[in-house]
Scaffold this active site. Structure first.
Site, PDB file in Angstrom:
ATOM      1  N   ARG A   1     -48.324  25.836  45.239  1.00 12.98           N
ATOM      2  CA  ARG A   1     -47.865  26.477  44.046  1.00 12.98           C
ATOM      3  C   ARG A   1     -46.634  25.756  43.666  1.00 12.98           C
ATOM      4  NH1 ARG A   1     -46.233  32.841  43.643  1.00 12.98           N
ATOM      5  NH2 ARG A   1     -48.479  32.655  43.252  1.00 12.98           N
TER       6      ARG A   1
ATOM      7  N   LYS B   1     -35.234  13.093  47.803  1.00 13.00           N
ATOM      8  CA  LYS B   1     -34.770  11.727  48.208  1.00 13.00           C
ATOM      9  C   LYS B   1     -35.215  10.774  47.030  1.00 13.00           C
ATOM     10  CE  LYS B   1     -34.629  12.289  52.970  1.00 13.00           C
ATOM     11  NZ  LYS B   1     -35.285  11.860  54.358  1.00 13.00           N
TER      12      LYS B   1
ATOM     13  N   HIS C   1     -53.762  30.655  37.988  1.00 16.82           N
ATOM     14  CA  HIS C   1     -53.844  31.153  39.383  1.00 16.82           C
ATOM     15  C   HIS C   1     -55.182  31.716  39.597  1.00 16.82           C
ATOM     16  CE1 HIS C   1     -52.235  33.151  42.792  1.00 16.82           C
ATOM     17  NE2 HIS C   1     -51.189  33.769  42.301  1.00 16.82           N
TER      18      HIS C   1
ATOM     19  N   ARG D   1     -46.936  37.515  48.120  1.00 13.68           N
ATOM     20  CA  ARG D   1     -48.226  38.040  48.353  1.00 13.68           C
ATOM     21  C   ARG D   1     -49.277  36.773  48.774  1.00 13.68           C
ATOM     22  NH1 ARG D   1     -45.363  41.653  46.571  1.00 13.68           N
ATOM     23  NH2 ARG D   1     -44.795  40.329  44.895  1.00 13.68           N
ATOM     24  N   THR D   2     -48.988  35.609  47.756  1.00 10.94           N
ATOM     25  CA  THR D   2     -49.917  34.843  47.772  1.00 10.94           C
ATOM     26  C   THR D   2     -49.645  33.926  48.987  1.00 10.94           C
ATOM     27  OG1 THR D   2     -50.138  34.587  45.287  1.00 10.94           O
ATOM     28  CG2 THR D   2     -50.897  32.655  46.460  1.00 10.94           C
TER      29      THR D   2
END
Length: 307
Positions: free
Chosen positions: A105, A84, A133, A55-56
């Site tokens: 996120r 790396k 959030h 959803r986000t």
């Protein structure tokens, strides 16, 4: 009209004043009523998702595209130079040259703050570990106001994993800007962190702790359910508390007529699908509202004046 959000980062809900929250909610309401397909013309949004999201991520992407912007980014770090040995700071510094705003996120608490320090472009925290959030909290406030026609004076039950649930942490802090009464319902080991509870006390917020849903349902206007954060629990902890709270349509027989059930989703076992067909269900509308609130954020952070 000039506003104070232009080129700002949004890392914590505490970064916002009451006036700024109201500006975001009002802008989201306008965009829901009358779309603006040009607000992000020639703007590029980088969705930097080091952790899974449905959803986000998609609502930010949809928000940008519907505003006339373009989207780049990734959905995991598997193909990044981090594999790396590149640092997060260097990765973000480079991506900042490719986009006008970054949405991040990350599974590590504090990663969004570090990204904001590394970037010379606005950064929106789309979830950092069990911490914050903020855009979800704004979606929740928008949805509460929409379904109850007010924010001040609401009584809210926050149910489930209150310890690791970042949506709960951000929402609780956002609601402190308004006159609300909280009922916290959780297993003993997953209660609200002391730091947040202390913050509520210092600000005179009324709240209480409970261990059963039945005792709070008749008292509240909103039930805000969250799943257990299995990915943040060890197996023994999870087995101890799973299935402890499951909301069913039958449990809502004593609910107030105006009650609405919200959930940031995804749901697992904490909410029965029988609720979907009741007038109490409002979580799919809540998910849809994610687009309009995130449109408001992108518009305000990337445009010096709001319409």
């Amino acid at each position: 009209m000039a506003h104070s959000l232009y080129q700002r980062d949004l890392i914590s809900i505490n970064d916002l004043s009451l006036e700024q929250v109201k500006t975001i909610l009002e802008t989201a309401k306008k965009l829901k009523q009358k779309p603006d397909t040009q607000a992000l013309q020639n703007k590029i949004i980088a969705n930097c998702f080091f952790e899974p999201s449905t959803r986000t991520r998609l609502s930010f992407e949809s928000a940008a595209l519907r505003l006339g912007g373009k989207v780049t980014g990734f959905t995991s770090d598997g193909d990044l130079s981090i594999q790396k040995g590149e640092t997060l700071r260097d990765t973000i510094r480079v991506i900042s040259d490719y986009a006008d705003l970054l949405v991040i996120r990350h599974p590590r608490e504090g990663a969004a703050r570090l990204a904001a320090e590394a970037s010379d472009k606005p950064v929106i925290n789309a979830g950092d570990g069990a911490n914050q959030h903020p855009s979800q909290a704004l979606v929740d406030l928008f949805t509460m106001e929409e379904c109850q026609n007010k924010l001040n004076g609401l009584s809210i039950a926050l149910v489930g994993d209150l310890k690791y649930g970042r949506t709960i942490h951000s929402l609780t802090q956002a609601c402190m800007l308004f006159d609300m009464r909280f009922y916290f319902v959780s297993p003993e080991g997953l209660t609200l962190p002391d730091a947040i509870a202390d913050h509520l006390k210092k600000n005179g917020v009324r709240f209480s702790f409970h261990q059963t849903l039945e005792e709070v349902i008749p008292k509240v206007d909103i039930i805000y359910l969250t799943r257990l954060q299995k990915e943040r629990l060890d197996e023994a902890e999870y087995q101890l508390v799973k299935n402890k709270y499951t909301l069913t349509a039958g449990l809502l027989s004593q609910a107030k007529s105006n009650l609405k059930v919200l959930h940031p989703l995804p749901r697992v076992d904490e909410m029965d699908t029988s609720i979907d067909k009741t007038p109490f269900a409002y979580y799919f509308q809540q998910a849809a509202n994610g687009v309009f609130v995130r449109q408001a954020l992108l518009t305000l952070l990337l445009n010096e004046k709001s319409s």
